[in-house]
Motif scaffolding. Structure first.
Motif, PDB file in Angstrom:
ATOM      1  N   VAL A  29      -4.481  53.933   7.405  1.00 52.72           N
ATOM      2  CA  VAL A  29      -3.694  53.445   6.158  1.00 52.72           C
ATOM      3  C   VAL A  29      -2.516  52.984   6.411  1.00 52.72           C
ATOM      4  CG1 VAL A  29      -4.877  53.504   3.958  1.00 52.72           C
ATOM      5  CG2 VAL A  29      -3.689  55.524   4.714  1.00 52.72           C
ATOM      6  N   SER A  30      -1.842  53.776   7.717  1.00 53.28           N
ATOM      7  CA  SER A  30      -0.318  53.900   8.868  1.00 53.28           C
ATOM      8  C   SER A  30      -0.218  52.676   8.329  1.00 53.28           C
ATOM      9  CB  SER A  30      -0.814  54.993  10.027  1.00 53.28           C
ATOM     10  OG  SER A  30      -1.098  53.694  10.402  1.00 53.28           O
ATOM     11  N   GLY A  31      -0.635  50.999   8.780  1.00 55.15           N
ATOM     12  CA  GLY A  31       0.032  50.115   9.153  1.00 55.15           C
ATOM     13  C   GLY A  31       0.245  49.939  10.551  1.00 55.15           C
ATOM     14  N   LEU A  32      -0.610  50.396  11.260  1.00 57.97           N
ATOM     15  CA  LEU A  32      -0.890  50.866  12.693  1.00 57.97           C
ATOM     16  C   LEU A  32      -1.569  50.215  13.309  1.00 57.97           C
ATOM     17  CD1 LEU A  32       1.314  53.936  13.802  1.00 57.97           C
ATOM     18  CD2 LEU A  32       2.522  51.457  13.703  1.00 57.97           C
ATOM     19  N   PRO A  33      -2.165  49.034  14.722  1.00 58.51           N
ATOM     20  CA  PRO A  33      -2.917  47.964  14.796  1.00 58.51           C
ATOM     21  C   PRO A  33      -3.984  49.557  15.596  1.00 58.51           C
ATOM     22  CG  PRO A  33      -1.050  47.743  16.236  1.00 58.51           C
ATOM     23  CD  PRO A  33      -0.471  48.946  14.989  1.00 58.51           C
ATOM     24  N   VAL A  34      -5.027  48.906  15.219  1.00 56.74           N
ATOM     25  CA  VAL A  34      -6.222  49.056  16.226  1.00 56.74           C
ATOM     26  C   VAL A  34      -6.782  48.534  16.740  1.00 56.74           C
ATOM     27  CG1 VAL A  34      -7.994  50.391  16.718  1.00 56.74           C
ATOM     28  CG2 VAL A  34      -6.271  51.401  15.093  1.00 56.74           C
ATOM     29  N   LEU A  35      -7.129  48.033  17.964  1.00 66.07           N
ATOM     30  CA  LEU A  35      -7.072  46.931  19.176  1.00 66.07           C
ATOM     31  C   LEU A  35      -8.551  47.473  19.545  1.00 66.07           C
ATOM     32  CD1 LEU A  35      -3.177  45.894  20.084  1.00 66.07           C
ATOM     33  CD2 LEU A  35      -4.576  45.232  18.010  1.00 66.07           C
ATOM     34  N   LEU A  36      -8.907  46.039  20.216  1.00 62.97           N
ATOM     35  CA  LEU A  36     -10.148  46.388  20.821  1.00 62.97           C
ATOM     36  C   LEU A  36      -9.665  44.780  21.980  1.00 62.97           C
ATOM     37  CD1 LEU A  36     -12.962  47.440  22.227  1.00 62.97           C
ATOM     38  CD2 LEU A  36     -13.708  45.841  20.411  1.00 62.97           C
ATOM     39  N   ARG A  37      -9.699  46.117  23.175  1.00 62.56           N
ATOM     40  CA  ARG A  37      -9.804  44.637  24.424  1.00 62.56           C
ATOM     41  C   ARG A  37     -11.073  44.499  24.967  1.00 62.56           C
ATOM     42  NH1 ARG A  37      -7.762  44.550  29.678  1.00 62.56           N
ATOM     43  NH2 ARG A  37      -5.986  42.922  30.126  1.00 62.56           N
ATOM     44  N   THR A  38     -11.598  43.404  25.439  1.00 61.87           N
ATOM     45  CA  THR A  38     -12.988  43.938  26.037  1.00 61.87           C
ATOM     46  C   THR A  38     -13.133  42.631  26.980  1.00 61.87           C
ATOM     47  OG1 THR A  38     -14.255  43.986  24.179  1.00 61.87           O
ATOM     48  CG2 THR A  38     -15.216  43.233  26.213  1.00 61.87           C
ATOM     49  N   SER A  39     -13.335  42.982  28.150  1.00 58.74           N
ATOM     50  CA  SER A  39     -12.767  42.563  29.647  1.00 58.74           C
ATOM     51  C   SER A  39     -14.106  41.700  30.105  1.00 58.74           C
ATOM     52  CB  SER A  39     -12.560  43.589  31.083  1.00 58.74           C
ATOM     53  OG  SER A  39     -10.844  43.920  30.460  1.00 58.74           O
ATOM     54  N   ALA A  40     -14.813  40.610  30.086  1.00 61.56           N
ATOM     55  CA  ALA A  40     -15.475  39.681  30.841  1.00 61.56           C
ATOM     56  C   ALA A  40     -15.872  40.336  32.115  1.00 61.56           C
ATOM     57  CB  ALA A  40     -15.758  38.814  30.332  1.00 61.56           C
ATOM     58  N   ASN A  41     -16.940  40.434  32.807  1.00 62.63           N
ATOM     59  CA  ASN A  41     -16.921  40.196  34.112  1.00 62.63           C
ATOM     60  C   ASN A  41     -15.901  42.005  34.548  1.00 62.63           C
ATOM     61  OD1 ASN A  41     -18.775  38.232  34.747  1.00 62.63           O
ATOM     62  ND2 ASN A  41     -17.083  36.593  34.822  1.00 62.63           N
ATOM     63  N   ALA A  42     -16.085  42.459  33.690  1.00 65.03           N
ATOM     64  CA  ALA A  42     -15.820  44.102  34.364  1.00 65.03           C
ATOM     65  C   ALA A  42     -16.493  44.904  34.235  1.00 65.03           C
ATOM     66  CB  ALA A  42     -14.582  44.181  33.688  1.00 65.03           C
ATOM     67  N   GLY A  43     -16.632  45.916  34.372  1.00 65.98           N
ATOM     68  CA  GLY A  43     -17.243  47.932  34.566  1.00 65.98           C
ATOM     69  C   GLY A  43     -16.792  48.936  33.548  1.00 65.98           C
ATOM     70  N   HIS A  44     -16.748  50.018  33.938  1.00 66.87           N
ATOM     71  CA  HIS A  44     -16.250  50.810  34.458  1.00 66.87           C
ATOM     72  C   HIS A  44     -14.746  50.750  34.440  1.00 66.87           C
ATOM     73  CE1 HIS A  44     -16.508  54.535  32.305  1.00 66.87           C
ATOM     74  NE2 HIS A  44     -15.866  55.262  34.034  1.00 66.87           N
ATOM     75  N   GLY A  45     -14.134  49.318  35.583  1.00 65.06           N
ATOM     76  CA  GLY A  45     -13.099  50.313  35.477  1.00 65.06           C
ATOM     77  C   GLY A  45     -12.544  49.926  37.166  1.00 65.06           C
ATOM     78  N   GLY A  46     -13.189  50.706  38.045  1.00 62.57           N
ATOM     79  CA  GLY A  46     -13.009  51.483  39.560  1.00 62.57           C
ATOM     80  C   GLY A  46     -12.881  50.007  40.445  1.00 62.57           C
ATOM     81  N   ASP A  47     -14.373  49.014  39.839  1.00 62.13           N
ATOM     82  CA  ASP A  47     -14.254  48.186  40.707  1.00 62.13           C
ATOM     83  C   ASP A  47     -13.510  46.858  40.059  1.00 62.13           C
ATOM     84  OD1 ASP A  47     -16.280  47.752  38.643  1.00 62.13           O
ATOM     85  OD2 ASP A  47     -18.023  47.343  40.135  1.00 62.13           O
TER      86      ASP A  47
ATOM     87  N   THR B 105     -13.474  50.953  17.382  1.00 66.71           N
ATOM     88  CA  THR B 105     -12.644  50.510  17.177  1.00 66.71           C
ATOM     89  C   THR B 105     -13.258  50.079  15.028  1.00 66.71           C
ATOM     90  OG1 THR B 105     -12.234  49.478  18.711  1.00 66.71           O
ATOM     91  CG2 THR B 105     -11.674  47.752  17.096  1.00 66.71           C
ATOM     92  N   ALA B 106     -14.097  49.781  15.092  1.00 65.40           N
ATOM     93  CA  ALA B 106     -14.689  49.133  13.107  1.00 65.40           C
ATOM     94  C   ALA B 106     -14.485  50.224  12.479  1.00 65.40           C
ATOM     95  CB  ALA B 106     -16.126  48.709  13.315  1.00 65.40           C
ATOM     96  N   ARG B 107     -14.629  51.181  12.884  1.00 66.19           N
ATOM     97  CA  ARG B 107     -14.583  52.829  12.323  1.00 66.19           C
ATOM     98  C   ARG B 107     -12.684  52.428  11.696  1.00 66.19           C
ATOM     99  NH1 ARG B 107     -14.362  54.817   8.036  1.00 66.19           N
ATOM    100  NH2 ARG B 107     -15.352  57.387   8.075  1.00 66.19           N
ATOM    101  N   LEU B 108     -11.862  52.829  12.655  1.00 67.41           N
ATOM    102  CA  LEU B 108     -10.497  53.345  12.850  1.00 67.41           C
ATOM    103  C   LEU B 108     -10.071  51.393  11.845  1.00 67.41           C
ATOM    104  CD1 LEU B 108      -9.582  54.944  15.589  1.00 67.41           C
ATOM    105  CD2 LEU B 108      -9.241  55.737  13.923  1.00 67.41           C
ATOM    106  N   GLN B 109     -10.120  51.086  12.103  1.00 68.50           N
ATOM    107  CA  GLN B 109      -9.633  49.719  11.407  1.00 68.50           C
ATOM    108  C   GLN B 109     -10.111  49.356   9.335  1.00 68.50           C
ATOM    109  OE1 GLN B 109     -11.204  46.248  13.480  1.00 68.50           O
ATOM    110  NE2 GLN B 109      -9.734  46.231  14.677  1.00 68.50           N
ATOM    111  N   ALA B 110     -11.490  50.342   9.168  1.00 64.19           N
ATOM    112  CA  ALA B 110     -11.473  50.275   7.876  1.00 64.19           C
ATOM    113  C   ALA B 110     -10.724  51.254   7.219  1.00 64.19           C
ATOM    114  CB  ALA B 110     -12.759  50.570   8.031  1.00 64.19           C
ATOM    115  N   ALA B 111     -10.641  52.278   8.180  1.00 65.43           N
ATOM    116  CA  ALA B 111     -10.590  54.198   7.642  1.00 65.43           C
ATOM    117  C   ALA B 111      -8.607  54.026   7.698  1.00 65.43           C
ATOM    118  CB  ALA B 111     -10.815  54.976   8.122  1.00 65.43           C
TER     119      ALA B 111
ATOM    120  N   ASN C 150     -15.908  61.618  13.014  1.00 65.83           N
ATOM    121  CA  ASN C 150     -14.841  62.567  12.393  1.00 65.83           C
ATOM    122  C   ASN C 150     -13.065  61.759  12.207  1.00 65.83           C
ATOM    123  OD1 ASN C 150     -15.651  65.714  12.184  1.00 65.83           O
ATOM    124  ND2 ASN C 150     -16.011  64.597  13.775  1.00 65.83           N
ATOM    125  N   VAL C 151     -13.444  60.314  12.078  1.00 67.31           N
ATOM    126  CA  VAL C 151     -12.786  59.665  11.299  1.00 67.31           C
ATOM    127  C   VAL C 151     -12.977  59.558   9.686  1.00 67.31           C
ATOM    128  CG1 VAL C 151     -11.751  57.081  11.189  1.00 67.31           C
ATOM    129  CG2 VAL C 151     -13.079  57.791  13.116  1.00 67.31           C
TER     130      VAL C 151
END
Length: 728
Positions: free
Chosen positions: A672-690, A664-670, A634-635
Motif C-alpha cells: 500500500v506504499s504507492g510504489l511499483p512492483v514490476l516483473l520483467r521477463t526476458s524471452a530467450n534468456a536464462g539465468h543471465g550469465g550467457d 510479484t503477484a503477492r507483493l502487488q496485492a499486499a 512472509n508478505v
C-alpha cells in the motif's frame, strides 16, 4: 502508527505527482487457494496456478506484466540519456579475454569484443601477440540475435582439436562439437546432452587425443522426462563413433543430484573424477588406472573437497578434515579408516579457495611448485610453495583484489588474472625462475576511468556480534549521505571477490556509491562461515545484510530513502527476505532470477541440487526455518513495501521463473506504499550469465532508470568517455 501511515500517504501522493505519466495499475491476478500441510502446519498458496508455464493463462498474465513494466520503465525520466550512456560504456570496443588455456604451445581463449553479442573462441601462439589470434568458433555468426553461447571448451593435448559445449536461449543444455584448430571446421560427430543448467558438465581428453571422457545426462527414453537433467554419469567417447556406443565409466551408484568434474593425467592416462553431492559442498573422489579399474579414494562426508594431479602422477588434495579453512595433502594419504596423514601445507589464518563447476582451478601443481589461491575475507591472492610445502615469494598482485584463472605454462611458470573493483582484468605471467610477474597483452583496458573512485573496506556488526565486511566504492565527489546501492549474495560457500565492472561507472558518475557485503553463507572465511549461513542458520545471512545496510546509514553514507539493495539468484532470496523482514530499510529493491517460495523450490528441476544448501520441507526443522524466512510466505497485507523490480529469464534452468511470478503477484496485492512492483521477463534468456550484450544493456538501462528515479538522482549529462587510466 497513524502519523506514520499519514506520512506514507503524503509521500505516495508526492511520488505520483512527480511522474510525467499517469501511473497504471498492475494487471489483475486471480487467487486460487491451495492448501498444503507440512508437519501439521497448513500453508495456503493463492498463486499455485502461476507455476505452470504451459498454461496459456499464465503466459497471458506474464505478457501483461511485461507490458505494465515496460510502460512504467519507458516513461521514467532521462531514459534516453541513460540508454545512450549505458550503450556507450557497455558497447565500447574494448577487448577482453577469459578462460585462457595453454596446450602444445598454443593459447586458447574466449574473446569478448563489443558490440558483438557473445564472446567467441580464438587461438594464438604468444601472450605478446593476441592481436594475431585466429577465430576458431564465433557463435555470433550462427546466431545474430546472440542467444547461442559457448558454455565451455577443452583443447586436445596436442592442440589440434577443441571440444566446445554449445547451448542456446539461456538453457545451458549443451551439446559438444569438435573443431579442427587448423581451419575451424567442425569435425566428427556431435555428442548430445553433456552439459545442463542443473548439474553442469565437463570433459577431459585421453592422452592420444582420439577420444574424451565426458559427463553424460540421460537421453530421452532412458529415464522419465523429469529426470533427464539428473543422474549425471561419466562416459568415454571415441572420435568417429556414434555416441550411443560410448563406454560407460562411472556413476551408476551416484546420487540423483551428482555433479561431476574429470581430469586426465596425460603421462599415465590415469583419470581423476571429482563428484559433488548437489550444491552443498560434499565430495567423493575416484581414480581410474590405465587398466580401467576405478578406485574410490574419498567418500561424501570425508571433507576432502578438491583434488588434482601433480606432473609426477601423485594427487594433491584440499581437505577440511580438522581444518575448516582448508589444508593441502598429498595422496595416497587415506587409510582404510579414511584418516589423513600430516598435511603438506597446514591450515593457516586464511582460507584455501576451492573450485568446481568448471571454475578456474584454485590448486595447481607444476614441476617444482604448488600454487594455491587463498581467500582473505573477500579479496583473494595466489601463494606459492615448493613441492615440500615451504612458502616461496608470491607473485605481484593488486591491492584489495582477486586472482583466478591459474593456467600452467610449462616448467613452473603460470598465467593468472588479477582484478580489483577499479582495475580491469590483468592477465599476469609469473616467471618462477626469477620470481618476476609481468602484465601481458591479454590484459584488458577499460572504456572508463575509475581513478576518482575510492575503495575502502569496513566492517558492520551483525545481530549476533559477527563482523561483516563491507567493501565501499565511493566517487570522490560525494560527501555526506547520498544515493547508494548495496549488493549481497551469501550462499553455497561462494566468495564475493573484487571484480571490475565498467558499467558501474554509470552509477559513479551520477554520484551513486556502490557497496558489496561479504555475508555468511559464502566462503570468505572458510567452511565455518559457509555453514553459519545455510540450512537452519540461513537467517544469519539476512541479519548480516541488514546490519550492513544499517551500518551504511548510521555512518552517513546514505539514508533509507536513498538506499537501494540488489542481488540475484540466491541473492534474490536475500532481497526477498530483506524486503519482507525490513520493509522500511531501503527505498527500492532490484532482484534478479531469485528464489522466493522456499516451500516449493525443491520441486523445480534444479531444486533438488539446492537441498544440501537450503534443506527440505520433508525435514521438520528445515521446514520450520524455511517457513520462517520464505519471502512469499512472509508478505503481509496492507504493508508499505519499497519499490521493487524483479528480473527473470523465461528459460532459466537454475531458478524456475515461477518464483518471480508468484512473488510479484503477492507483493502487488499486499503493498500500500504507492510504489511499483514490476516483473520483467526476458524471452530467450536464462539465468543471465550467457545473455547477449544487447540483453545486458537493456537490463542495465532499466536498472539505472529505476534506481535513479527512486533514489532521487537527477541525471547529469556526461561527456564522451576519454578512455581508461593506467593504474598498473
Amino acid at each position: 502508527m497513524h502519523d506514520q501511515h499519514l506520512k506514507s500517504l503524503i509521500c505516495g501522493a508526492l511520488f505520483v505527482l512527480s511522474q510525467n505519466f499517469a501511473p497504471a495499475q498492475p494487471p489483475k491476478t486471480r487467487t486460487s487457494p491451495t492448501t498444503d500441510t507440512y508437519h501439521g502446519v497448513d500453508v495456503v498458496d493463492n498463486y499455485r496456478w502461476l507455476e505452470d508455464w504451459n498454461d496459456a493463462e499464465v503466459k497471458r498474465w506474464s505478457e501483461a506484466q511485461n507490458a505494465y513494466a515496460r510502460d512504467y520503465l519507458d516513461a521514467l525520466p532521462d531514459v534516453d540519456a541513460i540508454r545512450k550512456r549505458v550503450t556507450e560504456v557497455m558497447s565500447a570496443e574494448q577487448v577482453s579475454y577469459s578462460s585462457v588455456r595453454h596446450a602444445a604451445g598454443q593459447f586458447f581463449a574466449m574473446k569478448r569484443q563489443p558490440p558483438k553479442e557473445q564472446p567467441f573462441l580464438v587461438t594464438f601462439e604468444s601472450l605478446d601477440h593476441p592481436d594475431r589470434a585466429r577465430v576458431l568458433f564465433d557463435p555470433n555468426t550462427v546466431d545474430a540475435e546472440g542467444t547461442t553461447s559457448v558454455d565451455w571448451f577443452e583443447p586436445s593435448p596436442d592442440g589440434s582439436l577443441v571440444a566446445i559445449s554449445l547451448s542456446s536461449g539461456g538453457s545451458e543444455i549443451g551439446d559438444v562439437t569438435v573443431i579442427d584448430t587448423t581451419d575451424g571446421r567442425q569435425v566428427f560427430e556431435v555428442v548430445p546432452r553433456v552439459n545442463s543448467g542443473t548439474a553442469g558438465g565437463d570433459l577431459a581428453w585421453a592422452p592420444d587425443g582420439e577420444g574424451f571422457y565426458y559427463t553424460r545426462h540421460p537421453r530421452p527414453g532412458e529415464r522419465d522426462e523429469v529426470d533427464l537433467n539428473f543422474y549425471q554419469q561419466l562416459y568415454f567417447h571415441r572420435l568417429g563413433t556414434d555416441s550411443t556406443e560410448d563406454r560407460f565409466e562411472l556413476g551408476k551408484g551416484f546420487p540423483r543430484i551428482a555433479e561431476i568434474e574429470v581430469e586426465v593425467h596425460q603421462q599415465s592416462g590415469n583419470v581423476l573424477c571429482n563428484v559433488q553431492n548437489g550444491d552443498g559442498g560434499e565430495f567423493a573422489h575416484y581414480v581410474r588406472r590405465a587398466d580401467g579399474q576405478w578406485t574410490q579414494i574419498s567418500r561424501f562426508g570425508d571433507k576432502l573437497v578438491q583434488a588434482t594431479f601433480e606432473p609426477s602422477g601423485a594427487i594433491l588434495a584440499i581437505t577440511r578434515q580438522g581444518a575448516p579453512r582448508g589444508k593441502i595433502v598429498r595422496l595416497p594419504t587415506i587409510t582404510s579408516k579414511g584418516a589423513l596423514i600430516d598435511p603438506l601445507i597446514p591450515e593457516g589464518e586464511d582460507t584455501v579457495v576451492t573450485s568446481f563447476y568448471r571454475a578456474p582451478p584454485s590448486l595447481v601443481a607444476t614441476e617444482n611448485r604448488i600454487y594455491v589461491t587463498y581467500q582473505l575475507g573477500g579479496p583473494s591472492e595466489v601463494r606459492v610453495f615448493d613441492r615440500d610445502g615451504n612458502a616461496l615469494p608470491k607473485p605481484r598482485q593488486l591491492p584489495i583484489s582477486s586472482v583466478d584463472g591459474i593456467e600452467p605454462l610449462g616448467g613452473d611458470d603460470i598465467l593468472f588474472y588479477n582484478s580489483s573493483y577499479v582495475d580491469p582484468t590483468q592477465w599476469m605471467h609469473h616467471d618462477a625462475s626469477n620470481q618476476m610477474t609481468r602484465k601481458t597483452r591479454l590484459s584488458s583496458e577499460s572504456p572508463v576511468d575509475m581513478s576518482d573512485v575510492h575503495v575502502t573496506r569496513e566492517f558492520a556488526i551483525s545481530k549476533d556480534g559477527t563482523k561483516v565486511p563491507v567493501n565501499i566504492m565511493r566517487p570522490a565527489s560525494v560527501n555526506g549521505p547520498g544515493p547508494l546501492v548495496l549488493y549481497g549474495y551469501g550462499g553455497y560457500g561462494i566468495n564475493l571477490t573484487p571484480r571490475f565492472n565498467a558499467s558501474n561507472k554509470v552509477l559513479f558518475e551520477q554520484g551513486v556509491t556502490y557497496v558489496v557485503a561479504n555475508l555468511r553463507g559464502g566462503g570468505e572465511y572458510g567452511e565455518a562461515w559457509h555453514l553459519d549461513g545455510n540450512l537452519t542458520k540461513k537467517q544469519n545471512v539476512f541479519d548480516d545484510f541488514a546490519a550492513a545496510a544499517r551500518y551504511l546509514i548510521d555512518n552517513n553514507y546514505t539514508t533509507s530513502d536513498q538506499l537501494a539493495i540488489m542481488g540475484g539468484s540466491n541473492g534474490g532470496l536475500l532481497m526477498g527476505a530483506t524486503l519482507t523482514q525490513h520493509p522500511d530499510l531501503a527505498r527500492c529493491v532490484l532482484s534478479s532470477v531469485g528464489i522466493y517460495d522456499m516451500l516449493r523450490v525443491e520441486l523445480s528441476p534444479n531444486g533438488s541440487f539446492n537441498i544440501p544448501e537450503f534443506g527440505t520441507v520433508k525435514n521438520p526443522e528445515h521446514f520450520k526455518a524455511m517457513r520462517a524466512y520464505s519471502p512469499l510466505h512472509n508478505v503481509i497485507d496492507q504493508t508499505e513495501y519499497p519499490a521493487v523490480i524483479f528480473f527473470t529469464g523465461a528459460n532459466d534452468p537454475r531458478v524456475d521463473p515461477m518464483q518471480s511470478r508468484k512473488m510479484t503477484a503477492r507483493l502487488q496485492a499486499a503493498s500500500v506504499s504507492g510504489l511499483p512492483v514490476l516483473l520483467r521477463t526476458s524471452a530467450n534468456a536464462g539465468h543471465g550469465g550467457d545473455s547477449g550484450l544487447s540483453q545486458k544493456i537493456e537490463q542495465m538501462v532499466d536498472t539505472c532508470a529505476f534506481l535513479f528515479h527512486h533514489l532521487g538522482v537527477t541525471v547529469r549529462p556526461i561527456p564522451p568517455s576519454s578512455g581508461s587510466a593506467d593504474r598498473s
